[in-house]
Motif scaffolding. Structure first.
Motif, short mmCIF file in Angstrom:
data_model
loop_
_atom_site.label_atom_id
_atom_site.label_comp_id
_atom_site.label_asym_id
_atom_site.label_seq_id
_atom_site.Cartn_x
_atom_site.Cartn_y
_atom_site.Cartn_z
N LEU A 197 0.97 -1.22 -0.05
CA LEU A 197 -0.06 -0.06 -0.04
C LEU A 197 0.86 1.14 0.02
O LEU A 197 0.67 2.32 -0.88
N GLU A 198 1.96 1.24 0.83
CA GLU A 198 2.99 2.47 0.67
C GLU A 198 3.57 2.68 -0.38
O GLU A 198 3.62 4.07 -0.89
N GLN A 199 3.95 1.72 -1.30
CA GLN A 199 4.48 1.82 -2.52
C GLN A 199 3.63 2.27 -3.55
O GLN A 199 3.80 3.29 -4.28
N LYS A 200 2.49 1.66 -3.42
CA LYS A 200 1.33 2.45 -4.46
C LYS A 200 1.25 3.85 -4.04
O LYS A 200 0.94 4.67 -5.03
N ARG A 201 1.02 4.03 -2.76
CA ARG A 201 0.79 5.42 -2.35
C ARG A 201 1.88 6.56 -3.14
O ARG A 201 1.63 7.51 -3.58
N LYS A 202 3.41 6.04 -2.80
CA LYS A 202 4.25 6.76 -3.18
C LYS A 202 4.39 7.07 -5.06
O LYS A 202 4.49 8.03 -5.29
N LEU A 203 3.78 6.06 -5.57
CA LEU A 203 3.90 6.07 -6.95
C LEU A 203 2.67 6.84 -7.50
O LEU A 203 2.88 7.59 -8.28
N ILE A 204 1.57 6.56 -6.87
CA ILE A 204 0.40 7.55 -7.23
C ILE A 204 0.76 9.09 -7.03
O ILE A 204 0.61 9.84 -7.77
N ASP A 205 1.28 9.36 -5.72
CA ASP A 205 1.50 10.77 -5.35
C ASP A 205 2.72 11.30 -6.46
O ASP A 205 2.54 12.37 -6.92
N SER A 206 3.83 10.48 -6.93
CA SER A 206 4.60 10.94 -7.84
C SER A 206 4.08 11.13 -9.19
O SER A 206 4.45 12.20 -9.91
N PHE A 207 3.27 10.26 -9.53
CA PHE A 207 2.84 10.38 -10.83
C PHE A 207 1.89 11.65 -10.84
O PHE A 207 1.89 12.49 -11.94
N ASN A 208 0.94 11.79 -9.98
CA ASN A 208 0.09 12.94 -9.68
C ASN A 208 0.94 14.35 -9.87
O ASN A 208 0.59 15.34 -10.42
N LYS A 209 1.93 14.45 -9.10
CA LYS A 209 2.70 15.68 -9.00
C LYS A 209 3.34 15.85 -10.44
O LYS A 209 3.50 16.96 -10.93
N MET A 210 3.87 14.74 -11.25
CA MET A 210 4.33 14.83 -12.48
C MET A 210 3.46 15.42 -13.40
O MET A 210 3.54 16.32 -14.22
N LEU A 211 2.12 14.81 -13.40
CA LEU A 211 1.23 15.45 -14.38
C LEU A 211 0.62 16.72 -14.08
O LEU A 211 0.52 17.68 -14.76
N ASP A 212 0.74 17.46 -12.66
CA ASP A 212 0.44 18.45 -12.29
C ASP A 212 1.29 19.55 -12.94
O ASP A 212 0.88 20.74 -13.21
N ASN A 213 2.84 19.20 -12.69
CA ASN A 213 3.54 20.10 -13.30
C ASN A 213 3.63 20.06 -14.93
O ASN A 213 3.88 21.17 -15.36
#
Length: 87
Positions: A54-70
């Motif tokens: 769950l922690e790995q998923k959360r980190k990947l999701i957060d990173s992906f979302n930040k990348m897309l927002d940028n």
């Protein structure tokens, strides 16, 4: 229903790429919808990945979302500077 949404989102992405390639104006709303769909799609794929914690998923999701927002911020500002973003 999910297939219909994916089909519409893919068509929207192709339309946005075509507009960009041809120098046409791009709607901020269309761009936002495409970005949000990509975020949701990525999260759904990771939710179905049982090899990750769950922690790995959360980190990947957060990173992906930040990348897309940028990406969204950069792209929209570039379109705005060139007078091609319909707000």
């Amino acid at each position: 229903m999910q297939n219909l949404i994916k089909t519409l989102a893919d068509a929207l992405l192709v339309d946005l790429l075509d507009k960009d390639y041809n120098g046409k104006n791009i709607s901020k709303n269309e761009f936002d919808v495409m970005i949000e769909y990509q975020k949701t799609s990525h999260q759904n794929k990771l939710d179905n990945c049982y090899e990750l914690t769950l922690e790995q998923k959360r980190k990947l999701i957060d990173s992906f979302n930040k990348m897309l927002d940028n990406f969204k911020e950069y792209s929209q500002e570039s379109l705005r500077i060139n007078g091609r973003l319909i707000e």
